[in-house]
Design a protein around this motif. Structure first.
Motif, PDB file in Angstrom:
ATOM      1  N   THR A 328      -3.001 -39.471  18.179  1.00  7.92           N
ATOM      2  CA  THR A 328      -1.393 -39.786  18.088  1.00  7.92           C
ATOM      3  C   THR A 328      -0.686 -38.973  17.349  1.00  7.92           C
ATOM      4  OG1 THR A 328      -1.963 -41.056  16.032  1.00  7.92           O
ATOM      5  CG2 THR A 328      -2.433 -42.283  18.046  1.00  7.92           C
ATOM      6  N   GLY A 329       0.488 -39.035  16.986  1.00  5.71           N
ATOM      7  CA  GLY A 329       1.211 -38.261  16.482  1.00  5.71           C
ATOM      8  C   GLY A 329       1.060 -37.638  15.212  1.00  5.71           C
ATOM      9  N   GLY A 330      -0.068 -38.522  14.321  1.00  3.97           N
ATOM     10  CA  GLY A 330      -0.298 -38.116  13.031  1.00  3.97           C
ATOM     11  C   GLY A 330      -1.843 -38.349  12.768  1.00  3.97           C
ATOM     12  N   PHE A 331      -2.563 -38.410  13.919  1.00  8.69           N
ATOM     13  CA  PHE A 331      -4.074 -38.839  13.410  1.00  8.69           C
ATOM     14  C   PHE A 331      -4.914 -38.292  14.696  1.00  8.69           C
ATOM     15  CE2 PHE A 331      -1.797 -42.075  11.382  1.00  8.69           C
ATOM     16  CZ  PHE A 331      -2.609 -42.340  10.249  1.00  8.69           C
ATOM     17  N   SER A 332      -6.058 -37.919  14.453  1.00 11.35           N
ATOM     18  CA  SER A 332      -7.360 -37.482  15.285  1.00 11.35           C
ATOM     19  C   SER A 332      -8.455 -38.426  15.053  1.00 11.35           C
ATOM     20  CB  SER A 332      -7.204 -36.135  15.329  1.00 11.35           C
ATOM     21  OG  SER A 332      -6.331 -35.271  15.791  1.00 11.35           O
ATOM     22  N   SER A 333      -9.038 -38.557  16.111  1.00  9.15           N
ATOM     23  CA  SER A 333     -10.448 -39.449  15.992  1.00  9.15           C
ATOM     24  C   SER A 333     -11.513 -38.971  16.787  1.00  9.15           C
ATOM     25  CB  SER A 333     -10.121 -40.796  16.361  1.00  9.15           C
ATOM     26  OG  SER A 333      -9.513 -41.261  17.343  1.00  9.15           O
ATOM     27  N   LEU A 334     -12.499 -39.494  16.635  1.00 11.90           N
ATOM     28  CA  LEU A 334     -13.940 -39.119  17.540  1.00 11.90           C
ATOM     29  C   LEU A 334     -14.667 -40.157  17.322  1.00 11.90           C
ATOM     30  CD1 LEU A 334     -15.460 -35.849  18.749  1.00 11.90           C
ATOM     31  CD2 LEU A 334     -16.756 -37.516  17.551  1.00 11.90           C
ATOM     32  N   ILE A 335     -15.442 -40.538  18.435  1.00 10.34           N
ATOM     33  CA  ILE A 335     -16.807 -41.335  18.471  1.00 10.34           C
ATOM     34  C   ILE A 335     -17.585 -40.831  19.396  1.00 10.34           C
ATOM     35  CG2 ILE A 335     -15.846 -43.211  19.879  1.00 10.34           C
ATOM     36  CD1 ILE A 335     -17.674 -45.166  18.312  1.00 10.34           C
ATOM     37  N   ALA A 336     -18.886 -40.845  19.121  1.00 10.29           N
ATOM     38  CA  ALA A 336     -19.939 -40.362  20.070  1.00 10.29           C
ATOM     39  C   ALA A 336     -21.176 -41.189  19.826  1.00 10.29           C
ATOM     40  CB  ALA A 336     -20.444 -38.832  19.846  1.00 10.29           C
ATOM     41  N   LEU A 337     -21.736 -41.488  20.944  1.00 16.24           N
ATOM     42  CA  LEU A 337     -22.890 -42.346  21.070  1.00 16.24           C
ATOM     43  C   LEU A 337     -24.081 -41.656  21.565  1.00 16.24           C
ATOM     44  CD1 LEU A 337     -21.509 -45.689  22.228  1.00 16.24           C
ATOM     45  CD2 LEU A 337     -21.651 -44.903  19.749  1.00 16.24           C
ATOM     46  N   ASP A 338     -25.249 -41.424  21.082  1.00 10.69           N
ATOM     47  CA  ASP A 338     -26.456 -40.746  21.454  1.00 10.69           C
ATOM     48  C   ASP A 338     -27.545 -41.927  21.753  1.00 10.69           C
ATOM     49  OD1 ASP A 338     -28.671 -39.373  22.227  1.00 10.69           O
ATOM     50  OD2 ASP A 338     -28.242 -37.733  20.730  1.00 10.69           O
ATOM     51  N   PRO A 339     -27.494 -42.765  22.684  1.00 11.11           N
ATOM     52  CA  PRO A 339     -28.565 -44.064  22.872  1.00 11.11           C
ATOM     53  C   PRO A 339     -29.785 -43.389  22.501  1.00 11.11           C
ATOM     54  CG  PRO A 339     -26.827 -43.846  24.501  1.00 11.11           C
ATOM     55  CD  PRO A 339     -26.663 -42.691  23.834  1.00 11.11           C
ATOM     56  N   VAL A 345     -21.740 -41.102  15.977  1.00 10.46           N
ATOM     57  CA  VAL A 345     -21.028 -40.449  15.094  1.00 10.46           C
ATOM     58  C   VAL A 345     -19.481 -40.843  15.153  1.00 10.46           C
ATOM     59  CG1 VAL A 345     -20.065 -38.090  14.822  1.00 10.46           C
ATOM     60  CG2 VAL A 345     -22.318 -38.393  15.357  1.00 10.46           C
ATOM     61  N   VAL A 346     -18.760 -40.858  13.894  1.00  8.78           N
ATOM     62  CA  VAL A 346     -17.290 -41.346  13.765  1.00  8.78           C
ATOM     63  C   VAL A 346     -16.851 -40.403  13.091  1.00  8.78           C
ATOM     64  CG1 VAL A 346     -15.844 -42.908  13.022  1.00  8.78           C
ATOM     65  CG2 VAL A 346     -17.937 -43.785  14.434  1.00  8.78           C
ATOM     66  N   VAL A 347     -15.635 -39.755  13.470  1.00  9.38           N
ATOM     67  CA  VAL A 347     -14.805 -38.959  12.647  1.00  9.38           C
ATOM     68  C   VAL A 347     -13.253 -39.252  12.855  1.00  9.38           C
ATOM     69  CG1 VAL A 347     -14.239 -36.630  12.108  1.00  9.38           C
ATOM     70  CG2 VAL A 347     -16.412 -37.100  13.183  1.00  9.38           C
ATOM     71  N   LEU A 348     -12.811 -39.746  11.681  1.00  5.23           N
ATOM     72  CA  LEU A 348     -11.233 -40.145  11.670  1.00  5.23           C
ATOM     73  C   LEU A 348     -10.593 -39.402  10.606  1.00  5.23           C
ATOM     74  CD1 LEU A 348     -12.099 -43.824  10.939  1.00  5.23           C
ATOM     75  CD2 LEU A 348     -11.545 -43.005  13.146  1.00  5.23           C
ATOM     76  N   SER A 349      -9.303 -38.660  11.126  1.00  5.25           N
ATOM     77  CA  SER A 349      -8.605 -37.736  10.373  1.00  5.25           C
ATOM     78  C   SER A 349      -7.124 -38.284  10.344  1.00  5.25           C
ATOM     79  CB  SER A 349      -8.668 -36.375  11.147  1.00  5.25           C
ATOM     80  OG  SER A 349      -7.612 -35.584  10.538  1.00  5.25           O
ATOM     81  N   ASP A 350      -6.412 -38.229   9.138  1.00  7.81           N
ATOM     82  CA  ASP A 350      -5.236 -38.592   9.063  1.00  7.81           C
ATOM     83  C   ASP A 350      -4.308 -37.647   9.462  1.00  7.81           C
ATOM     84  OD1 ASP A 350      -5.594 -36.702   6.879  1.00  7.81           O
ATOM     85  OD2 ASP A 350      -4.646 -38.167   5.536  1.00  7.81           O
TER      86      ASP A 350
END
Length: 565
Positions: A328-339, A345-350
């Motif tokens: 979004t305008g001020g955030f980045s995020s990622l989720i990855a699933l390796d079944p 994996v979760v990464v949240l950035s402000d």
């Protein structure tokens, strides 16, 4: 008032919701030392100033004495002080929200209330003009695979670039459908569309007969104990994280109409997203477990793009991994699933990091430690010769004209009718405006002259020099055959299942993607090559011993990474 950027593109990055639960999040576990060390190595000193919350889930193998998943957490900031984020911080997760909307749709499918082969028109008010292509309608499956043919954004004026979706209402989107035509048959081409995702959000809520926030709370957040997840109704004990541009400047939060929020409106804490990752790996109660399993099933389309229901699919060491990034305008995020490995994996950035390539490199390393960990981008002085070579007037393809001038030892950039903006320079060799989120990435043309690509809002625009007083530059020395041979190899590109083969032929470096023709690459600097006809820039990466270990392919606002085989 904040200076107006050179370009204002309201994109949810390659870009849900809400809980009405009121309980405060449980006390957080202590950070994991190994994960903290990895995060610090990626982040410490990064010129973006970003803070990140990271979680890695490893599910216990079947039959293990302790069936509880192993969860590792870490919090960190580029400047070393992580006080501005914590376990109670709710981040905007952007387009990861689309995977949650897909879960709601999957629940309707399992309840017999929807089918992926239903036309979109059946879920909209009667009389809504829905475009088709020679009689071929848009189906729900086209919305969840980004093959609808709808544009990335609805043809609606943006009232506020700082909060671009806040004023959009369902009626606006429905009326705008009458102004859209399809250039190809739905299903035939992958083209990421936030417009399609907003329509899906609206269609799901309308078919379920309730508000989307209430629906997600009832069907997803409450069953999974995601007590901090929300859009409009912040639970007690949860703190809204402040978003930033990659220059440290705070930016406004983004807001969405309830019915459209499935495109990217959720806020969630790290523990909320860890629970979501665990559920995505199978640890969810029924009937939610079956719905989430359905979203992970591959969907074949004529486009050939590997995808599931709003999950991007890629091959990592032969395993099928599902992933999604958000911005979004001020955030980045990622989720990855390796079944297959049982890892999430979760990464949240402000901080919005879209122009800097997003979080894919860090996420891929956390999925598979054999993949290289990208280092921080640090502010460095710009080479004087490079500054002099870039000074002048330029025209962006599909964008405005730009003037670059020397400012002290660096550059400033100015578009017509706008103020001049000072630019910094970083260790990756790129320039960046200090006042807003964009990137000027220098390249070399075939005759040795300097040029650049302008990255902003998910778009990449090559620049063409238009001034007659360009500095005379000697042609750059072409890399030797031995130097080119270092780059040759096979590079599986994530987040796709595409294989890029790099080879040397007749003294020229060339690349070929699986199922496509070969194309030549021109040297544009140390370890940088371009195919300007296709808008491609490839940056090769080296390991600590100086050997070529991987690459990052930039094209059309997307960044694909691959380790060398």
């Amino acid at each position: 008032m904040r200076p107006r950027p050179v370009l204002a593109l309201p994109l949810l990055a390659a870009a849900v919701l809400f809980g009405s639960a009121c309980a405060a999040p449980p006390p957080a576990a202590a950070p994991d030392a190994g994960l903290q060390s990895t995060l610090d190595a990626r982040l410490r000193g990064d010129r973006s100033g970003a803070c990140m919350a990271v979680g890695v889930v490893d599910m216990a193998p079947e039959g293990a004495p302790d069936p509880s998943p192993r969860v590792r957490r870490a919090y960190g900031c580029a400047e070393g002080d992580a006080a501005r984020i914590g376990p109670d911080s709710a981040f905007e997760i952007g387009s990861i929200s689309k995977t949650m909307t897909a879960t709601l749709l999957a629940g309707l499918v399992l309840d017999g209330k929807a089918r992926l082969d239903d036309p979109l028109s059946a879920y909209l008010p009667e009389g809504t003009p829905v475009p088709d292509f020679e009689g071929q309608p848009i189906l729900l499956r086209h919305l969840v695979t980004h093959t609808s043919g709808l544009p990335v954004l609805p043809p609606i004026p943006v009232a506020d670039a700082g909060d671009p979706y806040a004023a959009m209402r369902p009626d606006d989107l429905l009326q705008a459908l009458g102004r859209v035509s399809l250039a190809q048959a739905p299903g035939s081409k992958f083209a990421y569309s936030n417009y399609a995702s907003m329509l899906l959000s609206y269609a799901v809520a309308r078919r379920a007969g309730t508000g989307l926030e209430a629906l997600l709370d009832d069907r997803l957040f409450t069953p999974l104990g995601m007590e901090g997840a929300h859009v409009a109704h912040r639970p007690a004990g949860v703190v809204e994280a402040q978003g930033h541009m990659p220059n440290g400047q705070a930016v406004p939060a983004w807001h969405f109409d309830d019915a459209l929020a499935g495109v990217g409106g959720v806020r969630a804490t790290l523990d909320d997203m860890i629970r979501y990752a665990e559920a995505g790996l199978g640890a969810a109660p029924e009937p939610l477990a079956s719905a989430m399993a359905l979203t992970r099933q591959p969907i074949e389309t004529a486009s050939g793009r590997p995808i599931a229901m709003n999950w991007m699919r890629m091959q990592v060491d032969g395993r099928d991994v599902l992933a999604h990034e958000g911005g979004t305008g001020g955030f980045s995020s990622l989720i990855a699933l390796d079944p297959a490995r049982g890892r999430g994996v979760v990464v949240l950035s402000d901080t919005a990091l879209t122009a800097l390539g997003g979080l894919g490199g860090l996420g891929l390393h956390l999925v598979d430690e054999a993949r290289p960990l990208p280092g921080p981008r640090t502010a460095t002085p710009a080479p004087a010769a490079l500054v002099d070579a870039l000074v002048g007037d330029w025209q962006l393809e599909g964008g405005p004209a730009l003037t670059l001038r020397r400012r002290g030892d660096g550059l400033e950039v100015q578009a017509p009718g706008q103020p001049a903006f000072e630019m910094g320079h970083d260790s990756a060799g790129d320039f960046y405006p200090l006042a807003f989120d964009a990137l000027l990435s220098p390249t070399r043309t075939a005759d040795g002259h300097h040029a650049f690509n302008w990255h902003q809002g998910g778009a990449v625009m090559p620049a063409r020099r238009v001034d007659a007083s360009a500095p005379t530059q000697p042609a750059s020395k072409a890399p030797s055959a031995g130097a080119l041979a270092e780059y040759a190899g096979r590079y599986p590109l994530a987040p796709t299942d595409m294989l890029l083969t790099v080879s040397v032929r007749d003294g020229v470096l060339q690349a070929q993607a699986s199922g496509q023709g070969a194309f030549e690459l021109s040297s544009a600097g140390k370890d940088v090559f371009t195919a300007r006809a296709f808008g491609i820039e490839i940056r090769f990466e080296r390991d600590a011993q100086g050997r070529v270990s991987g690459l990052a392919l930039h094209q059309g606002g997307n960044v694909l990474r691959g380790g060398k085989q």
